[in-house]
Scaffold this motif. Structure first.
Motif, PDB file in Angstrom:
ATOM      1  N   VAL A  39      -7.552  15.179  14.848  1.00 40.99           N
ATOM      2  CA  VAL A  39      -8.676  15.081  13.926  1.00 40.99           C
ATOM      3  C   VAL A  39      -8.927  16.449  13.293  1.00 40.99           C
ATOM      4  O   VAL A  39      -8.982  17.456  13.991  1.00 40.99           O
ATOM      5  N   LEU A  40      -9.092  16.440  11.980  1.00 39.59           N
ATOM      6  CA  LEU A  40      -9.466  17.658  11.273  1.00 39.59           C
ATOM      7  C   LEU A  40     -10.988  17.762  11.249  1.00 39.59           C
ATOM      8  O   LEU A  40     -11.666  16.772  10.966  1.00 39.59           O
ATOM      9  N   PRO A  41     -11.540  18.930  11.544  1.00 38.29           N
ATOM     10  CA  PRO A  41     -13.000  19.070  11.536  1.00 38.29           C
ATOM     11  C   PRO A  41     -13.568  18.920  10.130  1.00 38.29           C
ATOM     12  O   PRO A  41     -12.980  19.385   9.146  1.00 38.29           O
ATOM     13  N   CYS A  42     -14.717  18.251  10.021  1.00 39.81           N
ATOM     14  CA  CYS A  42     -15.374  18.075   8.718  1.00 39.81           C
ATOM     15  C   CYS A  42     -15.707  19.417   8.078  1.00 39.81           C
ATOM     16  O   CYS A  42     -15.660  19.556   6.857  1.00 39.81           O
ATOM     17  N   ALA A  43     -16.027  20.398   8.895  1.00 38.71           N
ATOM     18  CA  ALA A  43     -16.393  21.723   8.386  1.00 38.71           C
ATOM     19  C   ALA A  43     -15.243  22.388   7.632  1.00 38.71           C
ATOM     20  O   ALA A  43     -15.462  23.321   6.860  1.00 38.71           O
ATOM     21  N   LEU A  44     -14.041  21.900   7.832  1.00 39.84           N
ATOM     22  CA  LEU A  44     -12.880  22.464   7.161  1.00 39.84           C
ATOM     23  C   LEU A  44     -12.975  22.296   5.646  1.00 39.84           C
ATOM     24  O   LEU A  44     -12.483  23.107   4.881  1.00 39.84           O
ATOM     25  N   GLY A  45     -13.624  21.238   5.211  1.00 45.71           N
ATOM     26  CA  GLY A  45     -13.734  20.971   3.777  1.00 45.71           C
ATOM     27  C   GLY A  45     -12.403  20.538   3.202  1.00 45.71           C
ATOM     28  O   GLY A  45     -11.626  19.843   3.853  1.00 45.71           O
ATOM     29  N   ALA A  46     -12.114  20.960   1.987  1.00 45.26           N
ATOM     30  CA  ALA A  46     -10.858  20.593   1.330  1.00 45.26           C
ATOM     31  C   ALA A  46      -9.678  21.156   2.116  1.00 45.26           C
ATOM     32  O   ALA A  46      -9.725  22.282   2.603  1.00 45.26           O
ATOM     33  N   HIS A  47      -8.638  20.344   2.273  1.00 42.38           N
ATOM     34  CA  HIS A  47      -7.478  20.774   3.049  1.00 42.38           C
ATOM     35  C   HIS A  47      -6.207  20.144   2.495  1.00 42.38           C
ATOM     36  O   HIS A  47      -6.256  19.261   1.637  1.00 42.38           O
ATOM     37  N   ALA A  48      -5.081  20.576   3.005  1.00 38.59           N
ATOM     38  CA  ALA A  48      -3.777  20.135   2.500  1.00 38.59           C
ATOM     39  C   ALA A  48      -3.546  18.641   2.676  1.00 38.59           C
ATOM     40  O   ALA A  48      -2.740  18.047   1.968  1.00 38.59           O
ATOM     41  N   GLY A  49      -4.243  18.001   3.584  1.00 38.73           N
ATOM     42  CA  GLY A  49      -4.069  16.572   3.813  1.00 38.73           C
ATOM     43  C   GLY A  49      -4.689  15.695   2.745  1.00 38.73           C
ATOM     44  O   GLY A  49      -4.457  14.495   2.720  1.00 38.73           O
ATOM     45  N   LEU A  50      -5.466  16.286   1.866  1.00 43.12           N
ATOM     46  CA  LEU A  50      -6.133  15.505   0.821  1.00 43.12           C
ATOM     47  C   LEU A  50      -5.273  15.324  -0.424  1.00 43.12           C
ATOM     48  O   LEU A  50      -5.679  14.656  -1.357  1.00 43.12           O
ATOM     49  N   SER A  51      -4.093  15.888  -0.416  1.00 44.77           N
ATOM     50  CA  SER A  51      -3.229  15.827  -1.600  1.00 44.77           C
ATOM     51  C   SER A  51      -2.571  14.469  -1.791  1.00 44.77           C
ATOM     52  O   SER A  51      -2.021  14.198  -2.845  1.00 44.77           O
ATOM     53  N   GLY A  52      -2.565  13.627  -0.779  1.00 41.45           N
ATOM     54  CA  GLY A  52      -1.974  12.303  -0.894  1.00 41.45           C
ATOM     55  C   GLY A  52      -1.102  11.973   0.298  1.00 41.45           C
ATOM     56  O   GLY A  52      -0.727  12.831   1.081  1.00 41.45           O
ATOM     57  N   THR A  53      -0.778  10.705   0.404  1.00 40.82           N
ATOM     58  CA  THR A  53      -0.003  10.198   1.525  1.00 40.82           C
ATOM     59  C   THR A  53       1.476  10.465   1.323  1.00 40.82           C
ATOM     60  O   THR A  53       1.996  10.288   0.222  1.00 40.82           O
ATOM     61  N   PHE A  54       2.133  10.888   2.401  1.00 47.23           N
ATOM     62  CA  PHE A  54       3.584  11.050   2.350  1.00 47.23           C
ATOM     63  C   PHE A  54       4.166  10.869   3.739  1.00 47.23           C
ATOM     64  O   PHE A  54       3.472  10.960   4.743  1.00 47.23           O
ATOM     65  N   VAL A  55       5.454  10.568   3.770  1.00 43.91           N
ATOM     66  CA  VAL A  55       6.185  10.423   5.018  1.00 43.91           C
ATOM     67  C   VAL A  55       7.403  11.319   4.947  1.00 43.91           C
ATOM     68  O   VAL A  55       8.098  11.353   3.930  1.00 43.91           O
ATOM     69  N   ARG A  56       7.652  12.061   6.017  1.00 42.57           N
ATOM     70  CA  ARG A  56       8.856  12.892   6.089  1.00 42.57           C
ATOM     71  C   ARG A  56       9.877  12.182   6.969  1.00 42.57           C
ATOM     72  O   ARG A  56       9.585  11.820   8.105  1.00 42.57           O
ATOM     73  N   PHE A  57      11.049  11.968   6.420  1.00 45.20           N
ATOM     74  CA  PHE A  57      12.147  11.357   7.157  1.00 45.20           C
ATOM     75  C   PHE A  57      13.143  12.448   7.522  1.00 45.20           C
ATOM     76  O   PHE A  57      13.607  13.190   6.651  1.00 45.20           O
ATOM     77  N   ASP A  58      13.459  12.554   8.796  1.00 46.03           N
ATOM     78  CA  ASP A  58      14.461  13.504   9.271  1.00 46.03           C
ATOM     79  C   ASP A  58      15.679  12.721   9.740  1.00 46.03           C
ATOM     80  O   ASP A  58      15.547  11.698  10.423  1.00 46.03           O
ATOM     81  N   PHE A  59      16.852  13.204   9.377  1.00 46.47           N
ATOM     82  CA  PHE A  59      18.100  12.528   9.698  1.00 46.47           C
ATOM     83  C   PHE A  59      19.025  13.468  10.468  1.00 46.47           C
ATOM     84  O   PHE A  59      18.961  14.685  10.310  1.00 46.47           O
ATOM     85  N   VAL A  60      19.899  12.906  11.273  1.00 44.06           N
ATOM     86  CA  VAL A  60      20.844  13.687  12.057  1.00 44.06           C
ATOM     87  C   VAL A  60      21.891  14.331  11.145  1.00 44.06           C
ATOM     88  O   VAL A  60      22.220  15.502  11.296  1.00 44.06           O
ATOM     89  N   LYS A  61      22.407  13.577  10.184  1.00 38.91           N
ATOM     90  CA  LYS A  61      23.527  14.061   9.365  1.00 38.91           C
ATOM     91  C   LYS A  61      23.149  14.359   7.915  1.00 38.91           C
ATOM     92  O   LYS A  61      24.028  14.475   7.071  1.00 38.91           O
ATOM     93  N   SER A  62      21.878  14.479   7.641  1.00 37.84           N
ATOM     94  CA  SER A  62      21.456  14.763   6.268  1.00 37.84           C
ATOM     95  C   SER A  62      20.161  15.566   6.304  1.00 37.84           C
ATOM     96  O   SER A  62      19.467  15.595   7.318  1.00 37.84           O
ATOM     97  N   ARG A  63      19.837  16.180   5.207  1.00 39.62           N
ATOM     98  CA  ARG A  63      18.608  16.978   5.150  1.00 39.62           C
ATOM     99  C   ARG A  63      17.385  16.056   5.046  1.00 39.62           C
ATOM    100  O   ARG A  63      17.506  14.886   4.676  1.00 39.62           O
ATOM    101  N   PRO A  64      16.201  16.579   5.341  1.00 33.78           N
ATOM    102  CA  PRO A  64      14.985  15.757   5.314  1.00 33.78           C
ATOM    103  C   PRO A  64      14.669  15.254   3.905  1.00 33.78           C
ATOM    104  O   PRO A  64      15.036  15.868   2.900  1.00 33.78           O
ATOM    105  N   VAL A  65      13.950  14.145   3.866  1.00 34.83           N
ATOM    106  CA  VAL A  65      13.514  13.526   2.613  1.00 34.83           C
ATOM    107  C   VAL A  65      12.025  13.208   2.749  1.00 34.83           C
ATOM    108  O   VAL A  65      11.560  12.795   3.811  1.00 34.83           O
ATOM    109  N   ILE A  66      11.285  13.392   1.669  1.00 35.40           N
ATOM    110  CA  ILE A  66       9.863  13.053   1.618  1.00 35.40           C
ATOM    111  C   ILE A  66       9.702  11.800   0.779  1.00 35.40           C
ATOM    112  O   ILE A  66      10.290  11.680  -0.299  1.00 35.40           O
ATOM    113  N   PHE A  67       8.899  10.860   1.273  1.00 34.02           N
ATOM    114  CA  PHE A  67       8.537   9.685   0.489  1.00 34.02           C
ATOM    115  C   PHE A  67       7.071   9.797   0.138  1.00 34.02           C
ATOM    116  O   PHE A  67       6.211   9.916   1.014  1.00 34.02           O
TER     117      PHE A  67
END
Length: 102
Positions: free
Chosen positions: A22-50
C-alpha cells in the motif's frame, strides 16, 4: 474501496504467491498514477511492457522505454509500506468503514 474487496485483497495477501503493498495517502502524486501496465519477463528474450487503455493496448519493447517502467516500479517499491504493514492498513480501513456504517 468497498470492504468486501478489501477483505479479498487481505485474504489474497496472505497467500504465498501474492504480495500487496500500500502506498501512503500522504505521498500524493506518484509514479503509479501514470496508468496501468504489465511487465513481462522472458527467459530467452528481453522484457516487454504492455500498456492497458480503455479500448486498446500496446506493447513496448524498446529497452530505454522498458527501463522507464522498471524505474517507476523500483521507486514505488521504495515508497510503499511493507506487506505486513499494508495488510494492517487495509484491516484498519475495513474496521473504520464498518464502524462508520453502523
Amino acid at each position: 474501496m468497498k470492504t468486501s474487496l478489501s477483505r479479498q485483497v487481505i485474504s489474497a495477501s496472505e497467500t504465498a504467491n501474492v504480495t500487496v503493498r500500500v502506498l501512503p495517502c500522504a505521498l500524493g502524486a506518484h509514479a503509479g498514477l501514470s496508468g496501468t501496465f504489465v511487465r513481462f519477463d522472458f527467459v530467452k528474450s528481453r522484457p516487454v511492457i504492455f500498456l492497458e487503455a480503455r479500448r486498446s493496448g500496446a506493447f513496448i519493447d524498446e529497452p530505454s522505454d522498458v527501463a522507464l517502467f522498471s524505474e517507476a516500479v523500483q521507486l514505488l517499491e521504495k515508497q510503499a509500506s511493507d506487506p505486513s504493514t499494508s495488510r494492517e492498513i487495509l484491516r484498519k480501513y475495513v474496521h473504520q468503514y464498518e464502524s462508520e456504517a453502523t
